[in-house]
Design an enzyme around this catalytic site. Structure first.
Site, PDB file in Angstrom:
ATOM      1  N   ARG A 234       0.867  -1.180   0.000  1.00 41.51           N
ATOM      2  CA  ARG A 234       0.000   0.000   0.000  1.00 41.51           C
ATOM      3  C   ARG A 234       0.900   1.225   0.000  1.00 41.51           C
ATOM      4  NH1 ARG A 234      -3.494  -2.712  -1.609  1.00 41.51           N
ATOM      5  NH2 ARG A 234      -5.546  -3.140  -0.710  1.00 41.51           N
ATOM      6  N   ASP A 258       3.849  -0.052  -7.358  1.00 39.49           N
ATOM      7  CA  ASP A 258       2.544  -0.345  -7.956  1.00 39.49           C
ATOM      8  C   ASP A 258       1.450   0.403  -7.194  1.00 39.49           C
ATOM      9  OD1 ASP A 258       0.856  -1.789  -9.802  1.00 39.49           O
ATOM     10  OD2 ASP A 258       0.201  -3.016  -8.108  1.00 39.49           O
ATOM     11  N   GLU A 263      -2.796   7.704  -4.376  1.00 42.32           N
ATOM     12  CA  GLU A 263      -3.237   7.100  -5.642  1.00 42.32           C
ATOM     13  C   GLU A 263      -4.727   7.255  -5.905  1.00 42.32           C
ATOM     14  OE1 GLU A 263      -2.124   2.904  -4.929  1.00 42.32           O
ATOM     15  OE2 GLU A 263      -4.257   2.451  -5.032  1.00 42.32           O
ATOM     16  N   HIS A 295      -1.363   0.322  -9.777  1.00 41.56           N
ATOM     17  CA  HIS A 295      -2.070  -0.671  -8.939  1.00 41.56           C
ATOM     18  C   HIS A 295      -2.645  -1.796  -9.801  1.00 41.56           C
ATOM     19  CE1 HIS A 295      -3.907  -1.021  -4.700  1.00 41.56           C
ATOM     20  NE2 HIS A 295      -3.800  -2.225  -5.241  1.00 41.56           N
TER      21      HIS A 295
HETATM   22  P1  NAD Z   1      -1.080 -11.293   4.454  1.00 34.00           P
HETATM   23  O1  NAD Z   1      -2.000 -10.857   5.528  1.00 34.00           O
HETATM   24  O2  NAD Z   1      -1.113 -12.725   4.014  1.00 34.00           O
HETATM   25  O3  NAD Z   1       0.442 -10.949   4.862  1.00 34.00           O
HETATM   26  C1  NAD Z   1       0.813  -9.738   5.441  1.00 34.00           C
HETATM   27  C2  NAD Z   1       2.020 -10.004   6.322  1.00 34.00           C
HETATM   28  O4  NAD Z   1       2.506  -8.767   6.831  1.00 34.00           O
HETATM   29  C3  NAD Z   1       1.684 -10.902   7.546  1.00 34.00           C
HETATM   30  O5  NAD Z   1       2.600 -11.969   7.629  1.00 34.00           O
HETATM   31  C4  NAD Z   1       1.798  -9.944   8.707  1.00 34.00           C
HETATM   32  O6  NAD Z   1       2.213 -10.582   9.915  1.00 34.00           O
HETATM   33  C5  NAD Z   1       2.861  -8.988   8.186  1.00 34.00           C
HETATM   34  N1  NAD Z   1       2.929  -7.746   8.950  1.00 34.00           N
HETATM   35  C6  NAD Z   1       1.940  -7.097   9.596  1.00 34.00           C
HETATM   36  N2  NAD Z   1       2.429  -6.028  10.231  1.00 34.00           N
HETATM   37  C7  NAD Z   1       3.757  -6.002   9.975  1.00 34.00           C
HETATM   38  C8  NAD Z   1       4.809  -5.127  10.362  1.00 34.00           C
HETATM   39  N3  NAD Z   1       4.579  -4.073  11.167  1.00 34.00           N
HETATM   40  N4  NAD Z   1       6.054  -5.393   9.906  1.00 34.00           N
HETATM   41  C9  NAD Z   1       6.295  -6.467   9.127  1.00 34.00           C
HETATM   42  N5  NAD Z   1       5.332  -7.335   8.736  1.00 34.00           N
HETATM   43  C10 NAD Z   1       4.078  -7.097   9.163  1.00 34.00           C
HETATM   44  O7  NAD Z   1      -1.356 -10.320   3.232  1.00 34.00           O
HETATM   45  P2  NAD Z   1      -0.981 -10.576   1.701  1.00 34.00           P
HETATM   46  O8  NAD Z   1      -2.107 -11.258   1.023  1.00 34.00           O
HETATM   47  O9  NAD Z   1       0.380 -11.159   1.607  1.00 34.00           O
HETATM   48  O10 NAD Z   1      -0.971  -9.075   1.162  1.00 34.00           O
HETATM   49  C11 NAD Z   1      -0.025  -8.126   1.622  1.00 34.00           C
HETATM   50  C12 NAD Z   1      -0.459  -6.740   1.216  1.00 34.00           C
HETATM   51  O11 NAD Z   1      -0.374  -6.610  -0.202  1.00 34.00           O
HETATM   52  C13 NAD Z   1      -1.945  -6.443   1.516  1.00 34.00           C
HETATM   53  O12 NAD Z   1      -2.133  -5.965   2.839  1.00 34.00           O
HETATM   54  C14 NAD Z   1      -2.303  -5.405   0.497  1.00 34.00           C
HETATM   55  O13 NAD Z   1      -2.120  -4.131   1.085  1.00 34.00           O
HETATM   56  C15 NAD Z   1      -1.275  -5.611  -0.616  1.00 34.00           C
HETATM   57  N6  NAD Z   1      -1.897  -6.046  -1.879  1.00 34.00           N
HETATM   58  C16 NAD Z   1      -1.596  -5.350  -3.011  1.00 34.00           C
HETATM   59  C17 NAD Z   1      -2.138  -5.744  -4.231  1.00 34.00           C
HETATM   60  C18 NAD Z   1      -1.798  -5.042  -5.513  1.00 34.00           C
HETATM   61  O14 NAD Z   1      -2.534  -5.179  -6.502  1.00 34.00           O
HETATM   62  N7  NAD Z   1      -0.705  -4.304  -5.575  1.00 34.00           N
HETATM   63  C19 NAD Z   1      -3.027  -6.831  -4.263  1.00 34.00           C
HETATM   64  C20 NAD Z   1      -3.286  -7.518  -3.083  1.00 34.00           C
HETATM   65  C21 NAD Z   1      -2.729  -7.122  -1.896  1.00 34.00           C
END
Ligand code: NAD
Length: 340
Positions: A234, A258, A263, A295
């Site tokens: 994000r 991305d 955004e 994105h």
């Molecule tokens: P997920 O919940 O499976 O994994 C997120 C990880 O981040 C978890 O392991 C969590 O413990 C960790 N985390 C939380 N707080 C943290 C911190 N302070 N420091 C380090 N790690 C921390 O989520 P995911 O499915 O892997 O997705 C991750 C992120 O990707 C989503 O939250 C979303 O914002 C983003 N995303 C972007 C797109 C895109 O199109 N660019 C699409 C989907 C998701």
């Protein structure tokens, strides 16, 4: 169930309509983003379906609630754009799509890394102009390099798997360690160490108060000079102003994004005939070593199919009054509610 679907584009309609053949919801599409000016469009709809840049702050949630809405169905994983506390107070259930295709985002992340490393974006332009000079296109082998992964959830773990195949050494930081990552040899370290040792840092944590501007002037100062930063999580996980300063000083050698802090005012729209007012964003585009995509990490056929199916199933779950496993935070459906 009658659903007001906001921020819809042609592909949303295509995939939602196809999946809806098995659900039979009444989907009404609005191209506009949900916000204070458009919330009235949802009057009389028990469910609204929204995407990453729709605005679901307290006033909008209150307006939706007054109009009879009881369910917010996010067709994305992140829920940072929803005031969850206010939603809970109003008795609005919020559901999301926690996992659709971590591969989609992970592969896009690696595409950004490789494009920046091998200057594919510049080479494409050059060759089209008949310029076959290699000056400025020098890259580095990914093999043997240390990559730091911030957040080893679904997407971060997928990135780790891909980079393992390239022969990278992997460092990670997370509040929870992943068994799968540990098994593949990922070493966990505090953020400061990860920043100092990594040739590439890639962000895969959610946006929370703890991760807001996690990459800032202080953490950038700890980084290996000339490192590459990739953000597909994000936008606000990175302090854009600090990133620009680091690009100017050379501390940051390449930036792939991305997602972008502001955004919501730009992405998913065709603004090619307008003057972009966001000076910070425009400054980013002037750097030869910055690559921005709008994105699109999630944007694969497989992901859109899964998003549509899970979203419509989440709505069905609410409609029948069942326990929806994709509720955020888990909330029981009050008796008698949730039926159209
Ligand atoms: P997920 O919940 O499976 O994994 C997120 C990880 O981040 C978890 O392991 C969590 O413990 C960790 N985390 C939380 N707080 C943290 C911190 N302070 N420091 C380090 N790690 C921390 O989520 P995911 O499915 O892997 O997705 C991750 C992120 O990707 C989503 O939250 C979303 O914002 C983003 N995303 C972007 C797109 C895109 O199109 N660019 C699409 C989907 C998701």
């Amino acid at each position: 169930m009658r659903v007001a679907v906001f921020s819809t584009r042609s592909w949303d309609r295509e995939f939602l309509d196809e999946a809806n053949a098995s659900f039979g919801h009444e989907l009404v599409y609005f191209e506009s983003r949900l916000g204070p000016e458009t919330a009235a469009l949802a009057d009389g709809f028990p469910a609204v379906c929204v995407f990453v840049n729709d605005q679901l702050d307290a006033p909008v949630l209150e307006r939706l609630h007054a109009g009879g809405t009881r369910l917010i169905a996010l067709r994305c994983a992140g829920f940072n754009n929803v005031d969850l506390r206010r939603a809970e107070q109003l008795g609005l259930m919020v559901v999301r799509v926690p996992a659709y295709s971590p591969h989609a985002v992970a592969e896009h992340t690696v595409a950004l890394m490789l494009s920046l490393d091998r200057h594919i974006h510049k080479a494409w332009q050059r060759v089209r102009e008949g310029n076959f000079d290699l000056k400025g296109l020098l890259g580095f082998d990914l093999h043997g390099k240390t990559v730091g992964i911030v957040g080893t959830g679904r997407i971060g773990t997928c990135v780790a798997r891909i980079l393992k195949g390239f022969g990278c050494r992997l460092l990670a930081t997370d509040i929870v360690q992943s068994e799968e990552c540990l098994a593949m040899g990922v070493e966990y370290a505090p953020l400061e160490q990860l920043m100092a040792k990594s040739r590439i840092v890639t962000l895969h944590c959610p946006l929370t108060p703890q991760t807001h501007h996690l990459i800032n002037a202080d953490t950038l100062a700890m980084a290996r000079p000339g490192f590459m930063l990739v953000n597909t999580s994000r936008g606000a996980v990175v302090d854009t102003r600090a990133a620009i300063d680091a690009l100017k000083s050379g501390r940051l050698g390449a930036l792939g994004m991305d997602v972008y802090e502001q955004e919501a005012d730009l992405f998913f729209e065709d603004l090619s005939d307008q003057v972009i007012q966001d000076d910070l964003f425009e400054r980013l585009l002037t750097f030869p070593n910055v690559l921005v995509t709008g994105h699109q990490g999630f944007f694969t056929e497989e992901a859109l199919e899964a998003i549509a199916r899970t979203t419509l199933d989440n709505i069905r779950c609410f409609e029948v009054g069942g326990n929806c496993p994709n509720a955020v935070p888990p909330m029981p459906v009050p008796a008698g509610e949730g039926r159209s």
